[in-house]
Enzyme design. Structure first.
Site, PDB file in Angstrom:
ATOM      1  N   GLU A   1      -1.263  -9.584   3.088  1.00 13.72           N
ATOM      2  CA  GLU A   1      -1.338  -9.507   4.347  1.00 13.72           C
ATOM      3  C   GLU A   1      -2.404 -10.052   5.336  1.00 13.72           C
ATOM      4  O   GLU A   1      -2.779 -11.093   6.143  1.00 13.72           O
ATOM      5  CB  GLU A   1      -0.209  -8.920   5.733  1.00 13.72           C
ATOM      6  CG  GLU A   1      -1.170  -7.886   6.181  1.00 13.72           C
ATOM      7  CD  GLU A   1      -0.995  -6.723   4.867  1.00 13.72           C
ATOM      8  OE1 GLU A   1      -0.835  -6.780   3.380  1.00 13.72           O
ATOM      9  OE2 GLU A   1      -1.396  -5.541   5.752  1.00 13.72           O
TER      10      GLU A   1
ATOM     11  N   CYS B   1       1.268  -1.209   0.117  1.00 10.39           N
ATOM     12  CA  CYS B   1      -0.138  -0.027  -0.137  1.00 10.39           C
ATOM     13  C   CYS B   1       1.039   1.238  -0.019  1.00 10.39           C
ATOM     14  O   CYS B   1       1.107   1.597  -1.254  1.00 10.39           O
ATOM     15  CB  CYS B   1      -1.174  -0.215   1.296  1.00 10.39           C
ATOM     16  SG  CYS B   1      -2.485   1.148   0.902  1.00 10.39           S
TER      17      CYS B   1
ATOM     18  N   HIS C   1      -3.751  -5.328   0.619  1.00  6.52           N
ATOM     19  CA  HIS C   1      -2.844  -5.424   1.373  1.00  6.52           C
ATOM     20  C   HIS C   1      -3.045  -7.148   2.035  1.00  6.52           C
ATOM     21  O   HIS C   1      -4.097  -8.182   2.418  1.00  6.52           O
ATOM     22  CB  HIS C   1      -3.243  -5.189   3.234  1.00  6.52           C
ATOM     23  CG  HIS C   1      -3.570  -3.385   3.537  1.00  6.52           C
ATOM     24  ND1 HIS C   1      -2.879  -3.254   3.695  1.00  6.52           N
ATOM     25  CD2 HIS C   1      -3.994  -2.627   2.849  1.00  6.52           C
ATOM     26  CE1 HIS C   1      -2.516  -1.661   3.888  1.00  6.52           C
ATOM     27  NE2 HIS C   1      -3.284  -1.503   3.377  1.00  6.52           N
TER      28      HIS C   1
END
Ligand code: GLN
Length: 529
Positions: A507, A379, A505
């Protein structure tokens, strides 16, 4: 299952004992057979945590539907294989907001609107509504913080009343407490647990099970004490053992017979199969390989700010049979850069906001690009990789994001067109899952093993379309674009071991059994270094 079962989890003594992980672990034990839906209740008056600084409250977790929710949803999703929904996170801000709308609409016409019954009924209707909408077999309701905090009283009252609504066989109360072993005394102490259970009982709830966080396994003696004073069976006192790896908690619970106790109390029939889970953990523990990864950001005061990034690194490591040693590097006032970064096999510049620490991050990125160090920009990290490339490769002096320098001569990162008119700060970013079309034969499409990828987003800025050509001409590869081809979603460089960025994102969707492709790629490159 004919009736939804409810497991209410409260906390005592102190916060930060890992109640979210305990809930996720209990859910995980049940999830092989049942549909488990977690609900998290937070006492604060923000409508959601999206407006809070992560150093204050930990990472803001983003859901597929764009909800900004408590970081415990990260644990729930990673342990339970569910895709959570915004509705599953209640905050007092949300509750009162909804009550006020109802009141203004006239739903309570003629009545005085009161905490009990109106607010409590509203909370209960939210619990029952989620259970019904999701056709949940089991709903785990986690009350944030501790019993005795004023802002939790309405949730606790709702959970107390719920027993009457759903029937005693369909609900159980689990209390997470803490057993200290004071130095010098060197003995497990039960009094803090007794006191917080007393507080819970003052509110009308007697726990069916106590999970006591402790540095050692609880002794038989202390279990007996707790059983006597807290009115539970000895078998229902479970040690929440301190572990070096949170994924061990379901195993720790199972080994102590928690599943049998859940079966007994809720009349369930479950025998979880944890073989694959156990194998991955044991493999991770015993591997001789290690990679060192640095996370370079500005919220490093609280590691919880980057909770999902940390977890995603461990997932990728476990699947490469390599330990991941993580260091946090504060980029504010970052000077002795090459020295500090020398020992790492890979670097992450994670998401963020505002201008503090930015020049440090850009230096880190330059160092990775020039020295062929595996790099993942997430990001803001990707946006700053674009700024760095614009400055140092395209020769656009002082290129920047307009978030940092609105007067930059080269606004390579600029506010999204639809964000220009947005005034309110809460819940107004570009949020949630968005798809991207991936360029064939790129590192990224190879890692996703697909021509499309969807990741969750939380941002207001984008790579400025006016600069796409200039950047591409100098070798920046836009390996993923939004389907309308306007928005850069993924970038990479060829002639580099691993220089990858992502506007979303990745993750947030990673799990132990299914690591995020871009983290998997980072660890792979780091191991090859
Ligand atoms: N501040 C940047 C933006 O709003 C990046 C956000 C982030 O890293 N989540 O676009």
């Amino acid at each position: 299952m004919p009736n939804t079962k409810y497991i209410i989890v409260t906390g005592g003594v102190l916060s930060g004992l890992g109640k979210g992980i305990a809930c996720a672990s209990i859910g995980m034990l049940l999830s092989s057979k049942y549909k488990v839906v977690p609900i998290k209740c937070d006492g604060y008056l923000n409508v959601d945590p999206g407006t809070m600084n992560p150093v204050e409250h930990g990472e803001v977790f983003v859901l597929e539907d764009g909800g900004e929710v408590d970081m415990d949803f990260g644990h729930y999703e990673r342990f339970l294989k569910v895709s959570a929904k915004s509705d599953w996170n209640l905050t007092m801000g949300k509750v009162f907001h909804e009550i006020r709308i109802k009141e203004r609409r006239g739903d309570y016409l003629g009545k005085t609107v009161e905490y009990v019954p109106h607010v409590v009924d509203h909370i209960k209707s939210r619990y029952l509504g989620v259970a019904k909408a999701e056709k949940a077999d089991v709903v785990i309701i986690e009350i944030g913080g501790t019993v005795g905090q004023i802002e939790n009283n309405l949730y606790i009252e709702a959970c107390r009343q719920l027993k009457k609504d759903v029937g005693a066989d369909n609900i159980m109360y689990v209390h997470l407490a803490y057993v200290p072993i004071p130095s010098g005394v060197n003995e497990q102490k039960s009094k803090p647990t007794q006191q917080s259970v007393t507080m819970l009982r003052e509110r009308g709830i007697t726990p069916d099970m106590i999970v006591a966080r402790c540095a050692e396994m609880l002794t038989d003696k202390i279990k007996g004490k707790m059983a006597t004073f807290c009115d539970v069976e000895k078998e229902d006192v479970i040690t929440g053992l301190d572990v070096d790896n949170i994924y061990k908690i379901p195993l720790v619970f199972e080994k102590q017979g928690m599943v049998e106790r859940l079966n007994k109390k809720l009349k369930l029939k479950i025998k979880p199969d944890l073989k694959h889970w156990r194998e991955l953990i044991v493999g991770y523990e015993n591997t001789p390989r290690t990679v060192k990864i640095a996370i370079c950001g500005k919220y490093t005061d609280l590691e919880d700010s980057y909770a999902s990034v940390v977890e995603a690194l461990h997932h990728a490591g476990a699947n490469h049979k390599s330990k991941v040693e993580i260091s946090f590097i504060e980029t504010t006032g970052f000077e002795n850069l090459s020295q500090e970064l020398e020992s790492f096999d890979g670097i992450i510049v994670p998401g963020g906001f505002g201008s503090r620490g930015i020049e440090g991050k850009i230096k880190v990125i330059e160092h990775c690009r020039e020295n062929n160090i595996p790099f993942l920009g997430i990001c803001y990290g990707m946006q700053l990789a674009i700024a760095e490339f614009a400055r140092n490769v395209c020769g656009l002096k002082d290129a920047n994001s307009t978030e940092i320098n609105p007067k930059t001569p080269y606004p390579v990162i600029d506010i999204l067109p639809e964000q220009k008119t947005v005034k309110n700060k809460g819940g107004t970013m570009r949020l949630g899952a968005y798809p991207a079309d991936l360029k064939k034969n790129t590192k990224i499409s190879n890692l996703y093993k697909s021509e499309t990828a969807s990741e969750r987003h939380r941002h207001r800025y984008e790579v400025n379309p006016l600069f796409h050509k200039i950047l591409e001409n100098k070798g920046m590869i836009f390996s993923g674009m939004s389907p309308n081809k306007l928005l850069v979603e993924f970038i990479e460089l060829s002639h580099h071991s691993y220089f990858v960025g992502c506007q979303g994102h990745p993750e947030l969707k990673s799990s132990l059994l299914k690591p995020a492709p871009l983290f998997y790629g980072l660890i792979k490159a780091a191991l090859q270094r």
